[in-house]
Design a protein around this motif. Structure first.
Motif, short mmCIF file in Angstrom:
data_model
loop_
_atom_site.label_atom_id
_atom_site.label_comp_id
_atom_site.label_asym_id
_atom_site.label_seq_id
_atom_site.Cartn_x
_atom_site.Cartn_y
_atom_site.Cartn_z
N ILE A 75 12.44 3.40 2.69
CA ILE A 75 12.76 3.06 4.10
C ILE A 75 11.10 2.85 4.84
O ILE A 75 11.12 1.93 5.68
CB ILE A 75 13.03 4.49 4.68
CG1 ILE A 75 14.70 4.76 4.11
CG2 ILE A 75 12.92 4.58 6.36
CD1 ILE A 75 15.05 6.34 4.67
N LEU A 76 10.05 3.59 4.23
CA LEU A 76 8.67 3.36 4.98
C LEU A 76 8.45 1.95 4.64
O LEU A 76 8.10 1.43 5.40
CB LEU A 76 7.88 4.45 4.32
CG LEU A 76 7.57 5.86 4.85
CD1 LEU A 76 6.72 6.65 3.99
CD2 LEU A 76 7.54 5.73 6.32
N ALA A 77 8.45 1.55 3.48
CA ALA A 77 8.14 0.29 2.73
C ALA A 77 8.88 -1.14 3.84
O ALA A 77 8.11 -1.72 4.45
CB ALA A 77 8.06 0.20 1.55
N ILE A 78 9.84 -0.93 3.71
CA ILE A 78 10.76 -1.86 4.42
C ILE A 78 10.67 -1.82 5.77
O ILE A 78 10.46 -2.96 6.51
CB ILE A 78 12.44 -1.71 4.16
CG1 ILE A 78 12.77 -1.57 2.65
CG2 ILE A 78 13.13 -2.69 4.84
CD1 ILE A 78 13.30 -2.87 2.30
N SER A 79 10.66 -0.75 6.52
CA SER A 79 10.41 -0.68 8.00
C SER A 79 8.85 -1.14 8.24
O SER A 79 8.74 -1.98 9.26
CB SER A 79 10.74 0.60 8.52
OG SER A 79 10.02 1.90 7.91
N SER A 80 8.10 -0.77 7.73
CA SER A 80 6.74 -1.20 7.84
C SER A 80 6.63 -2.63 7.91
O SER A 80 6.01 -3.32 8.59
CB SER A 80 5.55 -0.51 7.01
OG SER A 80 5.16 -1.35 6.13
N SER A 81 7.14 -3.13 6.72
CA SER A 81 7.22 -4.75 6.46
C SER A 81 7.79 -5.38 7.67
O SER A 81 7.35 -6.38 8.29
CB SER A 81 8.11 -5.05 5.23
OG SER A 81 8.13 -6.30 4.97
N ILE A 82 9.07 -4.81 8.00
CA ILE A 82 9.73 -5.70 9.24
C ILE A 82 9.18 -5.49 10.63
O ILE A 82 8.77 -6.42 11.27
CB ILE A 82 11.08 -5.19 9.35
CG1 ILE A 82 11.86 -5.64 7.90
CG2 ILE A 82 12.04 -5.67 10.49
CD1 ILE A 82 13.33 -5.10 7.92
N LEU A 83 8.47 -4.10 10.73
CA LEU A 83 7.95 -3.91 12.20
C LEU A 83 6.62 -5.01 12.25
O LEU A 83 6.40 -5.57 13.11
CB LEU A 83 7.58 -2.46 12.24
CG LEU A 83 8.73 -1.52 12.65
CD1 LEU A 83 8.30 -0.19 12.75
CD2 LEU A 83 9.06 -2.12 14.07
N PHE A 114 0.94 -1.21 0.09
CA PHE A 114 0.15 -0.07 -0.08
C PHE A 114 0.56 1.12 -0.07
O PHE A 114 0.50 2.19 -0.81
CB PHE A 114 -0.86 -0.04 1.17
CG PHE A 114 -2.30 -0.41 1.15
CD1 PHE A 114 -3.20 0.54 0.45
CD2 PHE A 114 -2.80 -1.69 1.03
CE1 PHE A 114 -4.44 0.14 -0.34
CE2 PHE A 114 -4.16 -1.95 0.85
CZ PHE A 114 -4.91 -1.21 0.27
N ILE A 115 1.82 1.15 1.02
CA ILE A 115 2.73 2.35 1.01
C ILE A 115 3.31 2.58 -0.41
O ILE A 115 3.35 3.79 -0.81
CB ILE A 115 3.80 2.21 2.02
CG1 ILE A 115 2.82 2.36 3.42
CG2 ILE A 115 4.90 3.25 2.02
CD1 ILE A 115 3.98 1.85 4.82
N ILE A 116 3.82 1.57 -0.97
CA ILE A 116 4.61 1.66 -2.24
C ILE A 116 3.37 2.53 -3.10
O ILE A 116 3.91 3.21 -4.00
CB ILE A 116 5.21 0.47 -2.88
CG1 ILE A 116 6.19 0.03 -1.61
CG2 ILE A 116 5.80 0.68 -4.07
CD1 ILE A 116 6.81 -1.33 -1.98
#
Ligand SMILES: Nc1ncnc2c1ncn2[C@@H]1O[C@H](COP(=O)(O)OP(=O)(O)O)[C@@H](O)[C@H]1O
Ligand SMILES: [Mg+2]
Lengths: 462, 271
Positions: free
Chosen positions: A133-141, A57-59
Motif C-alpha cells: 500500500i505504501l509503495a503504490i500510493s507513494s508512487s501514484i501520489l 526506498f520504501i520497499i
C-alpha cells in the motif's frame, strides 16, 4: 503481493508517468504556443523519478526492517527460559520459527513453535500488505504531483539534475558508510579481544600459538598455553613482502622505463596490456604455481648448494608474490614517467644529454614521488596478499629472518583462524579481528604516505 | 596557390640566401611528418655572430626548420629530413655525426620555459656536469655564476640558488633556461619564440639579452612578433606554408619587401 511483483508494478507506474508527462507537455506547449523550457524527455523523467525512487526506498526499508521488527514482536511468544537465555539460542529459535513459517519443517516442532510460526506468518503478511500500500500510493501520489507540475514554464531539466545529484550523493555515501561500518565492526571486535588478551602481549609477544584455546581463555584450566604474540606474524609478513619487493621493484621499474622511454609506440601498445594481464591472474593460480613449481625449485637449488630449505619457504612465496606485483609497479610507474612533460625531455636532450642521462637525471627524479607511490601501492598489495602465502609459505608462525624457513603472515593466520568451526566468543576467533585491525592501520598509514607523496608530486612541475 | 603534392617546384626565394660569413648552410632541405610535407626545398645560410629571425604565419614550418638545425626532430618518430645541413662544412645529418656533442654545440631555448624541477643551481649546472666541463666544485660554481651573469639573472637569484627553478617568474624562468644553455658553451643558440609567454617587460629583458649574446654567439630566433624581429635581428627570413619566401637584411625586408606575400604579412594583411 511479493516484492518482485511490487517492484515490477512500481516500474510500470513510473513508465506510465513518463509517457503521461511527455504527452502533457506536448499538448500543453501546442496549446500555449510556448516552447517548453527543457527538452521533452525531461518532462517525462521528472514524474518517472518521483514515482519510482521513493517507492523503491520504501520497499527496501520495509524489507530490511520487517525481519527485525518481527523478531522483536515474536519474542513474547517464546518460552521464558529461551527469552531470558543467551543471544545465541534466541537467534537459533527465531530462525527456526522463520523456517517453519516459510514451510521448511524439520522433525516435529513443539506446539509453541508452531503457534509462534503462525503469528509470524500473519504478521509478515500484514507487513507485506503495508509495504504494498505504501509503495503504490507513494508512487501514484508523487507521480501525480510531478505530473501536475508539468507545464512549459517548469524547469524540469534542472529538477531532474537535482534528483540525479541527490542520487549520486547517496551512492557515494553508501560506499563511505560501508567502509566506516567495516572498520567499526573490526574495531569493536578487536576491543573485545583486547579485553581478553592485553595489547602489550599482542603487539610485543614473540610467540603466536592460539591452538590451545579452550572455550573461554580464563578459567579453562588451560590458560597460559595459548599465546597471542603477533610479532612473528608481522615479521613473516614483512619478510615475504620484502622478498616480493626485491623482485618487483627493480623489474617493474626497468620495464616501466623501457616502455615509456625506449619502446616504440607499437611495442608499448602490446607489451603494456600483456604485463597488466599478470595483475589479472587470480592469486590462487599464483599460489599453486608457487607451491608446486617454485617451492620445489627453490628447495632443489638450495639443497644442491648445501642449504637446508623448508619445503614451504618464505623465499618461494616471496618470489611468486613479487612476480604478481610487478604490474602494479610497472604500470603505475610507466604512467607517472609518461606524465613527465615532454618539454623536460626536450630540455635535457637539447643540452646534449644521451637518452639514459636524460632518464636518470631528469625524468626519474621528476617522476620519483609517483614511483614511490607506486611502490607503496605494491607494498600494500604484498602485505594484504593471502592466497600465495597460505599455499606456499606454510602456516608455521616461526620468528625467523631466514628466507629459507617456513613463515606465516598476518593474512594467512586470519584465514586459518576463521576457516572451519569456531566459537564467536573465544579469544582465538577474536584475535583475527585484532590482526585485521593492525593490518588495516598499517596499510592505511602506507596509503596516507603514498597520498602525501603524490600530492607533493603534483606541485613539482607546472 | 601552393600545392605540396605536386612535383617539386623550383624554389625561388626572393633575396640572397647566401652570406659571406656562413656558420650553417642549408641546401634543398625537405622535412616530412609521415607523408605531410612541412618544409619544402629550403636553402638558406645562417650568418655567424649575427641574429637571424624566422617569421611567418603559424604552422608555416618555422619551428620544424629550427629543430632541424640541432636535430631535435630526431625525437619525433614520424619526422624525416632530407637535403644538406652543413655546420662548418660538415653535414650534421651524416651517419658518422653523433647528435649528443652536436646538441652541446647548438643549444636550444624553447617556446615555453622548461626549467628542470631542480634547484636554480642544479639547472644551470646540469649541462657542465653531463659534459664533464667542470674540473672541480668551485670551477662548476664559477661556471654557473658566469652563465647566470650572462643571462642577466645573477643579481636576482644569487641569494637563492638552492631554491627550485620552477618557483621563478615566467621571464626569470626563460632567462634561467638561457643560462642553462649558455653554461654548455654552445656556439649557436636556437630560440623558438622565447618570449611568446612573457609580458612586455620580461620580453624587453630577453631582447636586450639576445643583443648582448649576439656578440659571442650565432643566434637563430623564431618569433611571431614582427616588431621583435625588427628589434633584435640582423637578417630575417619569411616562411609561408613550408617555403622560404623571402630573406634579407632585416631593415630592408621590413621597409621594402619584394615578394607580395611578405608584404601582405608585414603590413598585416595576412595571418
Ligand atoms: N610532431 C608533428 N607531427 C606532425 N605534424 C607536425 C608536427 N609538428 C608540426 N607539424 C606540422 O608541421 C607544420 C609546421 O609546423 P611548425 O613547424 O610547428 O610551424 P610553426 O612553428 O611555423 O608554427 C604544421 O602544419 C604542423 O601541423
Ligand atoms: Mg612554432
Amino acid at each position: 503481493m511479493d516484492v518482485r511483483t511490487l517492484i515490477f508494478l512500481v516500474g510500470v507506474i513510473g513508465l506510465s508517468f513518463y509517457f503521461l508527462g511527455r504527452y502533457r507537455i506536448v499538448t500543453q506547449s501546442a496549446q500555449a504556443v510556448q516552447r517548453p523550457h527543457s527538452l521533452l524527455h525531461y518532462y517525462g523523467l521528472y514524474p518517472f523519478f518521483l514515482a519510482i525512487i521513493p517507492s523503491c526506498f520504501i520497499i527496501a526499508i520495509m524489507q530490511v526492517a520487517d525481519g527485525f521488527v518481527l523478531s522483536i514482536l515474536i519474542e513474547q511468544y517464546l518460552p521464558a527460559d529461551i527469552r531470558g537465555g543467551d543471544e545465541f539460542n534466541k537467534t537459533i529459535t527465531l530462525s527456526r520459527i522463520e523456517n517453519i513459517a516459510s514451510g521448511v519443517i524439520f522433525g516435529s516442532p513443539e506446539d509453541w513453535l508452531i503457534a509462534a510460526a503462525n503469528k509470524w506468518l500473519i504478521w509478515s503478511e500484514r507487513a507485506q500488505l503495508t509495504t504494498t500500500i505504501l509503495a503504490i500510493s507513494s508512487s501514484i501520489l508523487l507521480g501525480s504531483y510531478a505530473y501536475m507540475k508539468v507545464n512549459p514554464g517548469f524547469r524540469s531539466r534542472n529538477a531532474v539534475e537535482q534528483i540525479i545529484l541527490v542520487m549520486m550523493m547517496f551512492c557515494s555515501g553508501v560506499a563511505i558508510l560501508t567502509t566506516i561500518g567495516i572498520i567499526f565492526s573490526v574495531i569493536f571486535e578487536s576491543l573485545r579481544f583486547f579485553a581478553l588478551v592485553s595489547p602489550m602481549e599482542f603487539l610485543m609477544g614473540l610467540t603466536w600459538n592460539p591452538q590451545f584455546e579452550g572455550a573461554e581463555r580464563a578459567g579453562s584450566g588451560q590458560e597460559g598455553l595459548a599465546t597471542y604474540g603477533s610479532v612473528p606474524l608481522f615479521a613473516g609478513t614483512f619478510l615475504i613482502s620484502a622478498i616480493a619487493l626485491t623482485v618487483a621493484v627493480p623489474v617493474g621499474l626497468m620495464a616501466a622505463i623501457y616502455l615509456s622511454e625506449y619502446a616504440s609506440p607499437r611495442i608499448r601498445a602490446t607489451v603494456k596490456p600483456l604485463m597488466e594481464i599478470l595483475a589479472g591472474i587470480p592469486t590462487v593460480v599464483y599460489g599453486f604455481f608457487a607451491a608446486l613449481t617454485v617451492a620445489p625449485l627453490v628447495r632443489g637449488a638450495g639443497e644442491s648448494i648445501g642449504l637446508t630449505v623448508a619445503s614451504e619457504s618464505a623465499l618461494a612465496a616471496g618470489l611468486v608474490m613479487g612476480i604478481m606485483i610487478i604490474p602494479f609497479v610497472s604500470s603505475l610507474s610507466d604512467d607517472v614517467i609518461n606524465a613527465v612533460p615532454q618539454s623536460l625531455r626536450d630540455a635535457a636532450l637539447g643540452l646534449g644529454s644521451t637518452r639514459s642521462e636524460m632518464t636518470k637525471q631528469v625524468v626519474l627524479p621528476a617522476a620519483l614521488p609517483g614511483i614511490v607511490a607506486s611502490v607503496l601501492l605494491a607494498v600494500s598489495r604484498a602485505v594484504g596478499e593471502t592466497m600465495i602465502v597460505v599455499m606456499a609459505a606454510g602456516l608455521a608462525a616461526n620468528l625467523s629472518a631466514n628466507p629459507l624457513d617456513a613463515v606465516t603472515t598476518v593474512t594467512a593466520q586470519i584465514v586459518t583462524i576463521l576457516v572451519g568451526d569456531q566459537e564467536f566468543e573465544s579469544a582465538k576467533t577474536l584475535s583475527a579481528f585484532a590482526l585485521a585491525l593492525t593490518l588495516i592501520v598499517i596499510t592505511l598509514v602506507l596509503n596516507l604516505i603514498a597520498l602525501q607523496i603524490v600530492k607533493k608530486y603534483r606541485e613539482q612541475y607546472d | 596557390m601552393d600545392n605540396f603534392n605536386g612535383i617539386e617546384p623550383p624554389m625561388d626565394t626572393v633575396g640572397n640566401i647566401r652570406v659571406n660569413n656562413a656558420r650553417i648552410m642549408c641546401n634543398n632541405v625537405f622535412v616530412h611528418y609521415s607523408d605531410k610535407r612541412a618544409i619544402d626545398n629550403l636553402s638558406l645560410d645562417i650568418e655567424a655572430q649575427k641574429v637571424t629571425a624566422f617569421i611567418g604565419p603559424s604552422g608555416c614550418g618555422k619551428s620544424t626548420f629550427l629543430r632541424c638545425l640541432n636535430r631535435m626532430n630526431d625525437t619525433i618518430a614520424t619526422c624525416s629530413v632530407t637535403g644538406e645541413i652543413l655546420l662548418d662544412n660538415q653535414d650534421i645529418y651524416a651517419p658518422e655525426i653523433d647528435v649528443v656533442p652536436l646538441r652541446a654545440r647548438i643549444g636550444m631555448v624553447f617556446q615555453k620555459a622548461n626549467p628542470f624541477p631542480k634547484s636554480i643551481f642544479d639547472n644551470v649546472a646540469y649541462g657542465p656536469k653531463i659534459h664533464g666541463l667542470a674540473e672541480s666544485k668551485s670551477h662548476l660554481e664559477n661556471q654557473v655564476e658566469e652563465a647566470l651573469r650572462r643571462a642577466g639573472l645573477w643579481e636576482e637569484v644569487k641569494d637563492r640558488l638552492d631554491q627550485p627553478g620552477t618557483g621563478l617568474s615566467g621571464g626569470q624562468q626563460q632567462r634561467l633556461c638561457i643560462a642553462r644553455t649558455i653554461a654548455v658553451s654552445p656556439e649557436i643558440i636556437l630560440m623558438d619564440e622565447p618570449c611568446s609567454a612573457l609580458d612586455p617587460i620580461a620580453t624587453a629583458k630577453i631582447e636586450e639579452l639576445i643583443e648582448e649574446l649576439s656578440e659571442k654567439y650565432t643566434i637563430v630566433i623564431v618569433t611571431h612578433s614582427m616588431q621583435q624581429a625588427a628589434r633584435v635581428s640582423h637578417r630575417t627570413a619569411y616562411f609561408h606554408l613550408g617555403r622560404l619566401i623571402e630573406v634579407g637584411a632585416t631593415k630592408e625586408l621590413f621597409t621594402s619587401p619584394h615578394h607580395k606575400l611578405t608584404e601582405n604579412y608585414i603590413t598585416g594583411r595576412f595571418g
